[in-house]
Write a protein that holds these residues in place. Structure first.
Motif, mmCIF file in Angstrom:
data_model
loop_
_atom_site.group_PDB
_atom_site.id
_atom_site.type_symbol
_atom_site.label_atom_id
_atom_site.label_comp_id
_atom_site.label_asym_id
_atom_site.label_seq_id
_atom_site.Cartn_x
_atom_site.Cartn_y
_atom_site.Cartn_z
ATOM 1 N N ARG A 66 0.808 -1.221 0.000
ATOM 2 C CA ARG A 66 0.000 0.000 0.000
ATOM 3 C C ARG A 66 0.843 1.274 0.000
ATOM 4 O O ARG A 66 0.433 2.318 -0.484
ATOM 5 C CB ARG A 66 -0.922 0.002 1.230
ATOM 6 C CG ARG A 66 -2.120 -0.912 1.063
ATOM 7 C CD ARG A 66 -3.138 -0.215 0.210
ATOM 8 N NE ARG A 66 -4.409 -0.916 0.126
ATOM 9 C CZ ARG A 66 -5.424 -0.458 -0.596
ATOM 10 N NH1 ARG A 66 -5.307 0.661 -1.282
ATOM 11 N NH2 ARG A 66 -6.543 -1.125 -0.640
ATOM 12 N N LYS A 67 2.056 1.153 0.559
ATOM 13 C CA LYS A 67 2.923 2.341 0.677
ATOM 14 C C LYS A 67 3.655 2.682 -0.627
ATOM 15 O O LYS A 67 4.260 3.750 -0.733
ATOM 16 C CB LYS A 67 3.940 2.141 1.810
ATOM 17 C CG LYS A 67 3.309 2.227 3.199
ATOM 18 C CD LYS A 67 4.352 2.152 4.296
ATOM 19 C CE LYS A 67 4.458 0.746 4.831
ATOM 20 N NZ LYS A 67 5.521 0.545 5.797
ATOM 21 N N GLY A 68 3.634 1.764 -1.591
ATOM 22 C CA GLY A 68 4.260 2.062 -2.885
ATOM 23 C C GLY A 68 5.289 1.025 -3.319
ATOM 24 O O GLY A 68 5.543 0.046 -2.612
ATOM 25 N N TYR A 69 5.845 1.258 -4.504
ATOM 26 C CA TYR A 69 6.920 0.417 -5.046
ATOM 27 C C TYR A 69 8.241 0.964 -4.551
ATOM 28 O O TYR A 69 8.453 2.177 -4.570
ATOM 29 C CB TYR A 69 6.946 0.491 -6.572
ATOM 30 C CG TYR A 69 5.691 0.051 -7.276
ATOM 31 C CD1 TYR A 69 5.111 -1.192 -7.022
ATOM 32 C CD2 TYR A 69 5.107 0.863 -8.246
ATOM 33 C CE1 TYR A 69 3.973 -1.606 -7.705
ATOM 34 C CE2 TYR A 69 3.971 0.458 -8.937
ATOM 35 C CZ TYR A 69 3.411 -0.780 -8.658
ATOM 36 O OH TYR A 69 2.295 -1.170 -9.346
ATOM 37 N N ARG A 70 9.132 0.098 -4.136
ATOM 38 C CA ARG A 70 10.424 0.568 -3.620
ATOM 39 C C ARG A 70 11.395 -0.601 -3.468
ATOM 40 O O ARG A 70 11.025 -1.759 -3.684
ATOM 41 C CB ARG A 70 10.230 1.220 -2.261
ATOM 42 C CG ARG A 70 9.674 0.230 -1.228
ATOM 43 C CD ARG A 70 9.151 0.929 0.004
ATOM 44 N NE ARG A 70 8.660 -0.023 0.994
ATOM 45 C CZ ARG A 70 7.419 -0.502 1.022
ATOM 46 N NH1 ARG A 70 6.538 -0.165 0.094
ATOM 47 N NH2 ARG A 70 7.043 -1.346 1.964
ATOM 48 N N TYR A 71 12.624 -0.279 -3.082
ATOM 49 C CA TYR A 71 13.595 -1.315 -2.712
ATOM 50 C C TYR A 71 13.753 -1.317 -1.202
ATOM 51 O O TYR A 71 13.880 -0.255 -0.586
ATOM 52 C CB TYR A 71 14.931 -1.077 -3.420
ATOM 53 C CG TYR A 71 14.897 -1.607 -4.838
ATOM 54 C CD1 TYR A 71 15.151 -2.947 -5.101
ATOM 55 C CD2 TYR A 71 14.549 -0.793 -5.905
ATOM 56 C CE1 TYR A 71 15.070 -3.462 -6.381
ATOM 57 C CE2 TYR A 71 14.460 -1.299 -7.195
ATOM 58 C CZ TYR A 71 14.734 -2.631 -7.426
ATOM 59 O OH TYR A 71 14.639 -3.145 -8.697
ATOM 60 N N ASP A 110 10.238 -0.814 -15.717
ATOM 61 C CA ASP A 110 11.022 -0.985 -14.490
ATOM 62 C C ASP A 110 11.705 0.348 -14.235
ATOM 63 O O ASP A 110 12.639 0.709 -14.943
ATOM 64 C CB ASP A 110 12.068 -2.099 -14.668
ATOM 65 C CG ASP A 110 11.418 -3.462 -14.724
ATOM 66 O OD1 ASP A 110 10.695 -3.734 -15.686
ATOM 67 O OD2 ASP A 110 11.630 -4.246 -13.789
ATOM 68 N N GLN A 111 11.210 1.068 -13.253
ATOM 69 C CA GLN A 111 11.729 2.421 -13.058
ATOM 70 C C GLN A 111 11.969 2.766 -11.592
ATOM 71 O O GLN A 111 11.996 3.938 -11.233
ATOM 72 C CB GLN A 111 10.802 3.439 -13.720
ATOM 73 C CG GLN A 111 9.356 3.296 -13.329
ATOM 74 C CD GLN A 111 8.470 4.279 -14.076
ATOM 75 O OE1 GLN A 111 8.936 5.074 -14.870
ATOM 76 N NE2 GLN A 111 7.179 4.223 -13.813
ATOM 77 N N ASP A 112 12.146 1.748 -10.772
ATOM 78 C CA ASP A 112 12.412 2.009 -9.356
ATOM 79 C C ASP A 112 13.911 1.960 -9.040
ATOM 80 O O ASP A 112 14.309 2.053 -7.885
ATOM 81 C CB ASP A 112 11.653 1.002 -8.480
ATOM 82 C CG ASP A 112 10.157 1.072 -8.755
ATOM 83 O OD1 ASP A 112 9.629 2.200 -8.777
ATOM 84 O OD2 ASP A 112 9.535 0.020 -8.989
ATOM 85 N N GLU A 113 14.729 1.795 -10.089
ATOM 86 C CA GLU A 113 16.173 1.718 -9.902
ATOM 87 C C GLU A 113 16.775 3.114 -10.102
ATOM 88 O O GLU A 113 16.156 3.966 -10.735
ATOM 89 C CB GLU A 113 16.779 0.713 -10.911
ATOM 90 C CG GLU A 113 16.244 -0.714 -10.751
ATOM 91 C CD GLU A 113 14.844 -0.903 -11.320
ATOM 92 O OE1 GLU A 113 14.494 -0.176 -12.274
ATOM 93 O OE2 GLU A 113 14.082 -1.749 -10.798
ATOM 94 N N LYS A 114 17.990 3.306 -9.602
ATOM 95 C CA LYS A 114 18.590 4.652 -9.639
ATOM 96 C C LYS A 114 19.244 4.985 -10.970
ATOM 97 O O LYS A 114 19.137 6.094 -11.459
ATOM 98 C CB LYS A 114 19.645 4.766 -8.525
ATOM 99 C CG LYS A 114 19.032 4.879 -7.140
ATOM 100 C CD LYS A 114 19.624 6.062 -6.361
ATOM 101 C CE LYS A 114 18.799 6.378 -5.123
ATOM 102 N NZ LYS A 114 18.976 5.338 -4.077
#
Ligand code: MD6
Ligand code: FE
Length: 213
Positions: free
Chosen positions: A73-78, A133-137
């Protein structure tokens, strides 16, 4: 080493499918990969995550490496700590690193050192909807994907979510590289057909190696 084996010195074939997209058919030792992931699942079990919008993701997944992709629920992340086991994610086996690194170098991506690998499990009837795929730096780093078990159709779009995709069947042992201009392309995986594979039964596993941090 089989020094006299005629085939041992032959470089595996790499196909360029599109700008930034490279495929090595039947590239990895699938029994080794499958044994390793079984061990990984004991430490970091496969789980169904929830999208930020509250939908259950039908494809189950887990991670290895310093960082693990996570969604709720808090979002996509690593995440550095697995929220399920409350421990660090299992390490990426050294041999996995070497394989991903070597293939990436062949495709022109030098010094690819993944710090994360997401492992997906597809049961019959499950699919992965179109996404980027866009959660990477660092988007100059590619993603290296390894497929195990039942064949799936990987669909590659462009900058838009839909349209007519390029359909790429991914078989047991195939390694796909996704970088450069294609790194941010939308892609999806078609609904998995009910089939039986000697290694994985009716399932497909996919490992995506990333430089996340
Ligand atoms: C899969 N793969 O093949 C899902 N993403 O099961 C992906 O979503 C993917 O294979 C980025 C780059 C390569 C991939
Ligand atoms: Fe993806």
């Amino acid at each position: 080493m089989m020094q006299n084996d005629l085939f041992s010195s032959i470089t595996p074939v790499m196909e360029k499918l599109a700008e930034g997209v490279f495929l090595f058919r039947d590239y990895v030792d699938t029994e080794y990969f499958y044994t390793q992931i079984q061990d990984i699942f004991k430490q970091a079990p496969l789980r169904h995550m929830i999208t930020p919008g509250g939908k259950r993701i039908n494809v189950s997944g887990t991670s290895i490496g310093k960082a693990g992709w996570y969604s709720d629920r808090k979002g996509y992340r690593y995440e550095m700590i697995d929220p399920v086991s409350q421990k660090a994610w299992p390490a990426i086996p050294q041999r996995f690193m070497e394989i991903a690194n070597k293939a990436a170098a062949r495709a022109g991506f030098e010094k690819f050192l993944p710090d994360s690998c997401f492992i997906n499990c597809y049961e019959p009837g499950t699919r992965l909807t179109s996404h980027q795929d866009q959660d990477e730096k660092d988007f100059s780093q590619p993603i290296v994907s390894v497929s195990l078990g039942v064949t799936a159709i990987f669909q590659l779009y462009g900058d838009q979510r839909g349209g007519t995709p390029m359909n790429i069947p991914l078989h047991n042992g195939d390694l796909l590289i996704f970088g450069g201009i294609a790194r941010r392309y939308f892609h999806s995986v078609k609904k998995l057909e009910k089939e039986n594979h000697p290694l994985t039964g009716d399932r497909r596993f996919n490992l995506t190696f990333r430089k996340a941090l």
